[in-house]
Design an enzyme around this catalytic site. Structure first.
Site, PDB file in Angstrom:
ATOM      1  CG  ASP A  13      -2.144   0.875   1.044  1.00 34.09           C
ATOM      2  OD1 ASP A  13      -1.999   2.003   0.546  1.00 34.09           O
ATOM      3  OD2 ASP A  13      -3.252   0.423   1.375  1.00 34.09           O
ATOM      4  CB  CYS A  53      -6.995   2.719  -0.392  1.00 38.64           C
ATOM      5  SG  CYS A  53      -5.599   3.564   0.377  1.00 38.64           S
ATOM      6  CG  ASP A 318      -2.793   0.890  -2.894  1.00 34.85           C
ATOM      7  OD1 ASP A 318      -1.620   1.312  -2.765  1.00 34.85           O
ATOM      8  OD2 ASP A 318      -3.653   1.015  -2.001  1.00 34.85           O
ATOM      9  CG  HIS A 319      -2.544   4.636  -4.024  1.00 38.47           C
ATOM     10  ND1 HIS A 319      -1.770   5.101  -2.994  1.00 38.47           N
ATOM     11  CD2 HIS A 319      -3.646   4.088  -3.461  1.00 38.47           C
ATOM     12  CE1 HIS A 319      -2.381   4.853  -1.844  1.00 38.47           C
ATOM     13  NE2 HIS A 319      -3.519   4.229  -2.096  1.00 38.47           N
TER      14      HIS A 319
END
Length: 510
Positions: A13, A53, A318-319
């Site tokens: 994450d 998220c 995710d980013h």
């Protein structure tokens, strides 16, 4: 190709791509991820198609752009009948095991109003077998583990606050109250390894998701003080926030929406001083190193158990994270640091490509089609992404994309956001699209706001050239390209199906 096909899909994450290749790479120890890169294929122009998220994971796991799945905020429901990685893996005979979270908000049309599933945006996506719940705002198994170990805390969020070892007033980079062996990252990995040990030889699919280095930024010793803040590169951009604010009206609310004080708990106020910024950047990198250590344990387990050559291993994020760049924190912005993510894939039988780098532009929606393609499962037309198997083999299709596309929704129906309040936008036009090709980045808004254009052959994201006359042709060309992209990628769930006298028929999208 091996008879037993395992799939391990790891999401970290909020890990910036430049921790592995870029401005921060030389300042953070990630030995296990780097060793994995030597055995895998790395995609160095990989982007999340949306943030934050929940939406980003919805896109990753459904293979859909946000404009199609429309789960555009944390807490926005995902349609219950949307095909996703788990539902399609089940069709291939796999039990989709989830260790961690997907941050999925359930469709209220499919549940009673009183169902607890409708009271948390962190629910698992349909089709997944939740082996271990490790949601940031819940994490009941880890809480129980800490309590059993004798850790004392009055409130769960106290676990996420730095604690002075000497009992003094805590500092930003003081350690967490728990030991490194008992951290959320260690606990998740321990459970994963114990759960997977009996499954050797079965043919399995596991989705392993690490919350770190996502904030709150607190790390157990020694990771809390592993890096000297004074030796780290300073955040990118001008030292004067006024320069950022002058670039576009979007950036005022963007900077105010997520501040340095939101990234650490237990302090009344955290000012954006150079010392504080660098300290929290150092803690972030320490958390990244902690995750790297435990991913190393996972990879070693696959090797020791004789499963490495039977397992497709996908590692991504995710980013990204702004981490103080451009006076911004988090991922609710338009810059590459918030969207560009690492992607590494090791495919059994692909040793000749080990350590290679793919520079064709790829998107987070490509991951699910890739996994399905590798196990031989058909890819639903609803999925916008394309399989990366040809690129893994070093044979990119002639019609491969020449740009990436991302979206961001900055509305909140229940309580208008800072953008809505300051820009006067509504729930339907508080959104933007980002198109990146080899030279330019175009940012276009649904609301009546001016576009942004960055020329990466010159000053890049440091200068918005959208209103410079010499760029008018490029601005028009890219705007048309974005329009065409949206038109070509409108929802294809049923658009290629036909009802005929012989019954329903369907054509494959790609």
């Amino acid at each position: 190709m091996p008879d037993t096909k395992n799939v391990l899909f790891i999401i970290i994450d909020q890990l910036r791509a430049d921790c592995l290749n870029g401005a921060l790479a030389a300042h953070v120890e990630l030995p296990n991820l780097r060793a994995f890169m030597d055995e895998a294929v790395t995609f160095d122009r990989h982007y999340s198609v949306t943030n934050p998220c929940g939406p980003s994971r919805a896109s990753i796991l459904t293979g859909q752009y946000a404009m199609n799945h429309r789960s555009v905020r944390n807490g926005t429901p995902l349609r219950h009948d949307t095909p996703n990685l788990a539902t399609e893996m089940r069709k291939a005979g796999y039990l989709p095991m989830l260790f961690g979270y997907t941050d999925t908000s359930a469709d209220p049309r499919a549940h009673d109003h009183n169902d607890p599933i409708l009271k948390s945006y962190e629910r698992p996506m349909a089709g997944f077998e939740e082996v271990l719940e490790m949601r940031l705002e819940e994490s009941y198994p880890w809480r129980a583990y800490l309590m059993e170990k004798g850790y004392a805390f009055d409130d769960y969020w106290d676990v996420h606050k730095p604690v002075s070892p000497e009992g003094k007033k805590p500092r930003l980079n003081d350690p967490a109250l728990y030991r490194a062996d008992d951290s959320d990252t260690a606990f998740l990995t321990d459970v994963f390894l114990k759960s997977m040990a009996p499954r050797v030889g079965e043919g399995w699919f596991a989705h392993l998701t690490y919350i770190r280095p996502h904030p709150p930024l607190v790390a157990p010793a020694p990771y809390n003080a592993m890096y000297d803040p004074t030796t780290l590169p300073r955040p990118a951009g001008s030292t004067d926030p006024a320069d950022e604010l002058a670039m576009h009206p979007f950036f005022g609310p963007a900077i105010d929406n997520s501040t340095i004080g939101d990234f650490v708990l237990g302090f009344d106020a955290v000012e954006p001083t150079v010392e504080n910024i660098q300290t929290l950047r150092a803690v972030y990198l320490g958390l990244a190193t902690e995750v790297d250590h435990h991913i190393g344990r996972v990879i070693q387990f696959l090797k020791d158990s004789g499963q490495y050559e039977d397992t497709l291993v996908v590692i991504t994020a995710d980013h990204g994270e702004m981490l103080g760049d451009r006076h911004s924190w988090g991922k609710m912005t338009v810059y590459d640091a918030a969207y560009q993510t690492p992607l590494m894939i090791r495919m059994p039988g692909n040793k000749t490509r080990a350590g290679s780098v793919v520079s064709e532009p790829t998107e987070s929606v490509d991951i699910t089609p890739t996994i399905l393609d590798w196990i031989g499962q058909s890819i639903p037309n609803a999925m916008d992404g394309r399989s990366l198997l040809p690129l893994l083999h070093g044979q990119p299709p002639e019609d491969w994309r020449t740009y990436t596309f991302s979206e961001l929704d900055f509305a909140e129906p229940e309580q208008p956001t800072l953008w809505q309040q300051e820009l006067g936008t509504g729930n339907s036009d508080s959104c933007l699209g980002i198109l990146r090709d080899d030279r330019f980045t175009l940012v276009e808004f649904a609301a009546d706001l001016p576009p942004m254009l960055f020329d990466h052959s010159k000053d890049g994201e440091l200068q918005n050239v959208a209103e410079v006359p010499e760029y008018l042709t490029d601005l028009t060309r890219l705007s048309r390209q974005m329009l065409r992209h949206r038109m070509r990628n409108m929802d294809h769930t049923l658009s290629l199906d036909s009802i005929t006298a012989e019954g329903p028929k369907s054509k494959s999208r790609y």
